[in-house]
Design a protein around this motif. Structure first.
Motif, PDB file in Angstrom:
ATOM      1  N   SER A  52       0.842  -1.203   0.000  1.00 20.85           N
ATOM      2  CA  SER A  52       0.000   0.000   0.000  1.00 20.85           C
ATOM      3  C   SER A  52       0.868   1.241   0.000  1.00 20.85           C
ATOM      4  CB  SER A  52      -0.910  -0.023   1.235  1.00 20.85           C
ATOM      5  OG  SER A  52      -1.773   1.081   1.225  1.00 20.85           O
ATOM      6  N   GLN A  53       0.566   2.209  -0.862  1.00 17.83           N
ATOM      7  CA  GLN A  53       1.361   3.437  -0.939  1.00 17.83           C
ATOM      8  C   GLN A  53       0.660   4.608  -0.268  1.00 17.83           C
ATOM      9  OE1 GLN A  53       4.277   2.516  -1.492  1.00 17.83           O
ATOM     10  NE2 GLN A  53       4.927   3.226  -3.496  1.00 17.83           N
ATOM     11  N   GLY A  55      -2.403   4.101   1.660  1.00 17.53           N
ATOM     12  CA  GLY A  55      -3.203   3.667   2.819  1.00 17.53           C
ATOM     13  C   GLY A  55      -4.509   2.936   2.523  1.00 17.53           C
ATOM     14  N   THR A  57      -5.257   0.269   0.503  1.00 13.20           N
ATOM     15  CA  THR A  57      -5.138  -1.195   0.522  1.00 13.20           C
ATOM     16  C   THR A  57      -4.805  -1.669   1.933  1.00 13.20           C
ATOM     17  OG1 THR A  57      -4.179  -0.865  -1.673  1.00 13.20           O
ATOM     18  CG2 THR A  57      -4.208  -3.111  -0.840  1.00 13.20           C
ATOM     19  N   GLU A  58      -4.011  -0.885   2.623  1.00 18.88           N
ATOM     20  CA  GLU A  58      -3.655  -1.224   4.009  1.00 18.88           C
ATOM     21  C   GLU A  58      -4.899  -1.221   4.902  1.00 18.88           C
ATOM     22  OE1 GLU A  58      -0.669   1.290   5.739  1.00 18.88           O
ATOM     23  OE2 GLU A  58      -1.026   0.500   7.744  1.00 18.88           O
ATOM     24  N   THR A 100      -4.238  -1.147  -7.734  1.00 17.41           N
ATOM     25  CA  THR A 100      -4.117  -1.305  -9.181  1.00 17.41           C
ATOM     26  C   THR A 100      -3.285  -0.130  -9.692  1.00 17.41           C
ATOM     27  OG1 THR A 100      -6.336  -2.202  -9.186  1.00 17.41           O
ATOM     28  CG2 THR A 100      -5.439  -1.543 -11.322  1.00 17.41           C
ATOM     29  N   PHE A 101      -2.167  -0.420 -10.331  1.00 14.65           N
ATOM     30  CA  PHE A 101      -1.328   0.630 -10.924  1.00 14.65           C
ATOM     31  C   PHE A 101      -1.208   0.349 -12.418  1.00 14.65           C
ATOM     32  CE2 PHE A 101       1.554   1.757  -6.995  1.00 14.65           C
ATOM     33  CZ  PHE A 101       0.470   2.358  -6.386  1.00 14.65           C
ATOM     34  N   TYR A 103      -3.330  -0.233 -14.732  1.00 14.85           N
ATOM     35  CA  TYR A 103      -4.226  -1.317 -15.170  1.00 14.85           C
ATOM     36  C   TYR A 103      -3.775  -2.712 -14.762  1.00 14.85           C
ATOM     37  CZ  TYR A 103      -5.658   2.536 -18.160  1.00 14.85           C
ATOM     38  OH  TYR A 103      -6.048   3.763 -18.621  1.00 14.85           O
ATOM     39  N   THR A 129      -7.367  -2.609  -4.670  1.00 16.84           N
ATOM     40  CA  THR A 129      -8.091  -1.350  -4.573  1.00 16.84           C
ATOM     41  C   THR A 129      -7.819  -0.600  -5.866  1.00 16.84           C
ATOM     42  OG1 THR A 129      -6.253  -0.200  -3.489  1.00 16.84           O
ATOM     43  CG2 THR A 129      -7.874  -1.274  -2.057  1.00 16.84           C
ATOM     44  N   GLY A 135     -10.763   0.729 -14.355  1.00 12.31           N
ATOM     45  CA  GLY A 135      -9.355   0.605 -13.995  1.00 12.31           C
ATOM     46  C   GLY A 135      -8.739  -0.746 -14.254  1.00 12.31           C
ATOM     47  N   MET A 164     -10.704   6.528  -3.693  1.00 11.20           N
ATOM     48  CA  MET A 164     -10.233   7.734  -4.338  1.00 11.20           C
ATOM     49  C   MET A 164      -8.985   7.352  -5.146  1.00 11.20           C
ATOM     50  SD  MET A 164     -10.552  11.147  -3.718  1.00 11.20           S
ATOM     51  CE  MET A 164      -9.619  12.488  -4.393  1.00 11.20           C
ATOM     52  N   SER A 165      -8.824   7.891  -6.338  1.00 13.22           N
ATOM     53  CA  SER A 165      -7.607   7.605  -7.077  1.00 13.22           C
ATOM     54  C   SER A 165      -6.438   8.370  -6.455  1.00 13.22           C
ATOM     55  CB  SER A 165      -7.746   8.013  -8.545  1.00 13.22           C
ATOM     56  OG  SER A 165      -6.492   7.824  -9.172  1.00 13.22           O
ATOM     57  N   ALA A 166      -5.332   7.662  -6.274  1.00 12.87           N
ATOM     58  CA  ALA A 166      -4.127   8.305  -5.739  1.00 12.87           C
ATOM     59  C   ALA A 166      -3.129   8.573  -6.868  1.00 12.87           C
ATOM     60  CB  ALA A 166      -3.507   7.417  -4.669  1.00 12.87           C
ATOM     61  N   PRO A 168      -1.554  11.040  -9.104  1.00 10.35           N
ATOM     62  CA  PRO A 168      -1.461  12.506  -9.101  1.00 10.35           C
ATOM     63  C   PRO A 168      -1.692  13.158 -10.456  1.00 10.35           C
ATOM     64  CG  PRO A 168       0.424  11.550  -7.981  1.00 10.35           C
ATOM     65  CD  PRO A 168      -0.291  10.424  -8.649  1.00 10.35           C
ATOM     66  N   ASN A 282       3.635  11.320  -3.243  1.00  8.87           N
ATOM     67  CA  ASN A 282       2.362  11.142  -2.541  1.00  8.87           C
ATOM     68  C   ASN A 282       2.520  11.104  -1.029  1.00  8.87           C
ATOM     69  OD1 ASN A 282       0.655  11.159  -4.703  1.00  8.87           O
ATOM     70  ND2 ASN A 282       0.437   8.943  -4.875  1.00  8.87           N
TER      71      ASN A 282
HETATM   72  C1  LIG Z   1       0.831   5.114 -10.228  1.00 10.96           C
HETATM   73  C2  LIG Z   1      -0.635   4.867 -10.070  1.00 10.96           C
HETATM   74  C3  LIG Z   1      -1.333   4.222 -11.077  1.00 10.96           C
HETATM   75  C4  LIG Z   1      -2.694   3.953 -10.916  1.00 10.96           C
HETATM   76  N1  LIG Z   1      -3.345   3.266 -11.904  1.00 10.96           N
HETATM   77  C5  LIG Z   1      -4.631   2.942 -11.729  1.00 10.96           C
HETATM   78  C6  LIG Z   1      -5.315   2.157 -12.702  1.00 10.96           C
HETATM   79  O1  LIG Z   1      -4.749   1.734 -13.706  1.00 10.96           O
HETATM   80  N2  LIG Z   1      -6.610   1.857 -12.480  1.00 10.96           N
HETATM   81  C7  LIG Z   1      -7.275   2.294 -11.362  1.00 10.96           C
HETATM   82  O2  LIG Z   1      -8.475   2.019 -11.221  1.00 10.96           O
HETATM   83  N3  LIG Z   1      -6.655   3.032 -10.420  1.00 10.96           N
HETATM   84  C8  LIG Z   1      -5.355   3.350 -10.568  1.00 10.96           C
HETATM   85  N4  LIG Z   1      -4.700   4.065  -9.594  1.00 10.96           N
HETATM   86  C9  LIG Z   1      -5.410   4.389  -8.339  1.00 10.96           C
HETATM   87  C10 LIG Z   1      -5.044   3.412  -7.216  1.00 10.96           C
HETATM   88  O3  LIG Z   1      -5.222   2.081  -7.626  1.00 10.96           O
HETATM   89  C11 LIG Z   1      -5.913   3.637  -5.973  1.00 10.96           C
HETATM   90  O4  LIG Z   1      -5.845   4.946  -5.566  1.00 10.96           O
HETATM   91  C12 LIG Z   1      -5.509   2.694  -4.844  1.00 10.96           C
HETATM   92  O5  LIG Z   1      -6.596   2.560  -3.971  1.00 10.96           O
HETATM   93  C13 LIG Z   1      -4.285   3.157  -4.067  1.00 10.96           C
HETATM   94  O6  LIG Z   1      -4.002   2.208  -3.073  1.00 10.96           O
HETATM   95  P1  LIG Z   1      -3.025   2.494  -1.846  1.00 10.96           P
HETATM   96  O7  LIG Z   1      -3.565   3.702  -1.115  1.00 10.96           O
HETATM   97  O8  LIG Z   1      -3.104   1.288  -0.978  1.00 10.96           O
HETATM   98  O9  LIG Z   1      -1.668   2.709  -2.377  1.00 10.96           O
HETATM   99  C14 LIG Z   1      -3.365   4.364  -9.731  1.00 10.96           C
HETATM  100  C15 LIG Z   1      -2.663   5.049  -8.731  1.00 10.96           C
HETATM  101  C16 LIG Z   1      -1.309   5.293  -8.892  1.00 10.96           C
HETATM  102  C17 LIG Z   1      -0.561   6.013  -7.811  1.00 10.96           C
END
Ligand SMILES: Cc1cc2nc3c(=O)[nH]c(=O)nc-3n(C[C@H](O)[C@H](O)[C@H](O)COP(=O)(O)O)c2cc1C
Length: 320
Positions: A52-53, A55, A57-58, A100-101, A103, A129, A135, A164-166, A168, A282
């Motif tokens: 998790s980057q 929070g 997924t954590e 998910t990063f 895709y 997540t 996504g 929420m998408s993280a 940036p 982030n």
């Molecule tokens: C580098 C990056 C790429 C991402 N790519 C996708 C994606 O392809 N599809 C999607 O639905 N969300 C995407 N996201 C959103 C993250 O999957 C989402 O915010 C996730 O819950 C973050 O989890 P974390 O807080 O545990 O790190 C992306 C976020 C980042 C930072």
């Protein structure tokens, strides 16, 4: 180093990819299923792991662990970077969560799963997540199962929780910034109820010794992974660096970087090694990580949340 010819070649391939009609969507690929018999009989010990980057997924991993414990399992829960795979015991359920990063499940997580000892038929489950409705989250969760199956796990379930998408780049820049703001999707009790239900489902699958099969869908998003979206995005991100005058050397960026691309003593970011996960920007508490995208300064997740006065409501169980 990529030269101009490589760049143009990749451009041509990507253009060809974009011309693939979306009609190919929803074709299933070969099923992901256990290669060995599922270990049954004991239902006592669960291992919940997450990468998790920012929070999300954590938080879901901790909630899953909490609920599995309430259902009578002895649970070990950990971020993968803090988990020692060598001394790993024998579990009756292993759950792995990842954001998910681009895709997919990040390569770092896939590689890490590859370091697990032989799982010998242990029931395994995945959750991802994600930040947007398109996504490719289903396939990302399948990627986790594929890796666990390679280690000898038997899949029992997978799911995805929207947040929420993280990312940036989706809010940096005036126009898209507002679009992300409008489509913000902070987790709420509804999201957490789905996590709670998933824990109940997992415990039941283990108790009943039920495996399951999953298949990736060949969607346009899936095919775009073949053309290296990280490489492409990197082409447009400029001046990724640590601002010496702002940096307080707290080490948060180093801790979050999954590929050791940051050297704080210089300070320097190795842009070749960087996988553009934005873990550094982030999580920096003092805006010392600098990047530009489309000529504008990239805003990190925590700064964006502060700017918009947003906060994540914790699940009730985790606040007491
Ligand atoms: C580098 C990056 C790429 C991402 N790519 C996708 C994606 O392809 N599809 C999607 O639905 N969300 C995407 N996201 C959103 C993250 O999957 C989402 O915010 C996730 O819950 C973050 O989890 P974390 O807080 O545990 O790190 C992306 C976020 C980042 C930072």
């Amino acid at each position: 180093m990529e030269n101009r010819r490589d760049f143009l070649k990749k451009g041509a391939v990507a253009a060809a990819a974009l011309s693939i009609p979306s009609a190919i969507g929803c074709v299933d690929t070969s099923p992901i299923r256990g290669k060995v018999a599922m270990k049954t009989g004991r239902t006592g010990e669960a291992l919940v792991l997450w990468f998790s980057q920012t929070g999300y997924t954590e938080r879901n991993g901790k909630l899953l662990a909490y609920r599995l414990a309430k259902l009578g399992m002895k649970v070990t829960a950990s971020e993968i970077r803090q988990f020692d795979t060598k001394g790993m015991g024998d579990f009756d359920l292993i759950v792995v969560g990842s954001p998910t990063f681009y895709y997919d499940t990040p390569t770092y997580v896939k590689k890490w799963i590859g370091t697990l000892p032989e799982l010998k038929g242990t029931p395994v489950a995945a959750y991802v997540t994600f930040g947007g409705p398109e996504g490719n989250q289903h396939n990302a969760a399948c990627s986790i199962l594929e890796c666990l199956v390679e280690r000898g796990g038997v899949p029992i379930a997978q799911t995805a929780f929207m947040n929420m998408s993280a990312f940036p780049l989706s809010w940096s820049g005036d126009k898209v910034h507002e679009k992300t703001w409008m489509s913000r999707n902070l987790p709420n009790e509804g999201t957490y109820d789905r996590v709670r239900e998933y824990a109940v489902f997992l415990a039941l699958q283990v108790k009943e010794g039920k495996g399951a099969e999953f298949a990736k869908r060949v969607t346009l998003r899936e095919t775009s992974i073949w053309f290296n979206p990280i490489w492409w995005t990197k082409k447009f991100v400029k001046n990724h660096s640590i601002l010496k005058e702002k940096c307080i050397e707290c080490g948060k960026c180093v801790e979050k970087c999954p590929v050791d691309a940051i050297d704080l003593s210089a300070p320097r970011v190795d842009r070749e090694t960087c996988v553009l996960c934005f873990g550094c920007i982030n999580n920096c508490p003092v805006e010392a990580v600098h990047m530009e995208y489309g000529g504008e300064k990239v805003i990190g997740y925590r700064d964006f949340m502060k700017m918009k006065n947003l906060s994540v409501k914790e699940p009730a169980e985790l606040t007491t």
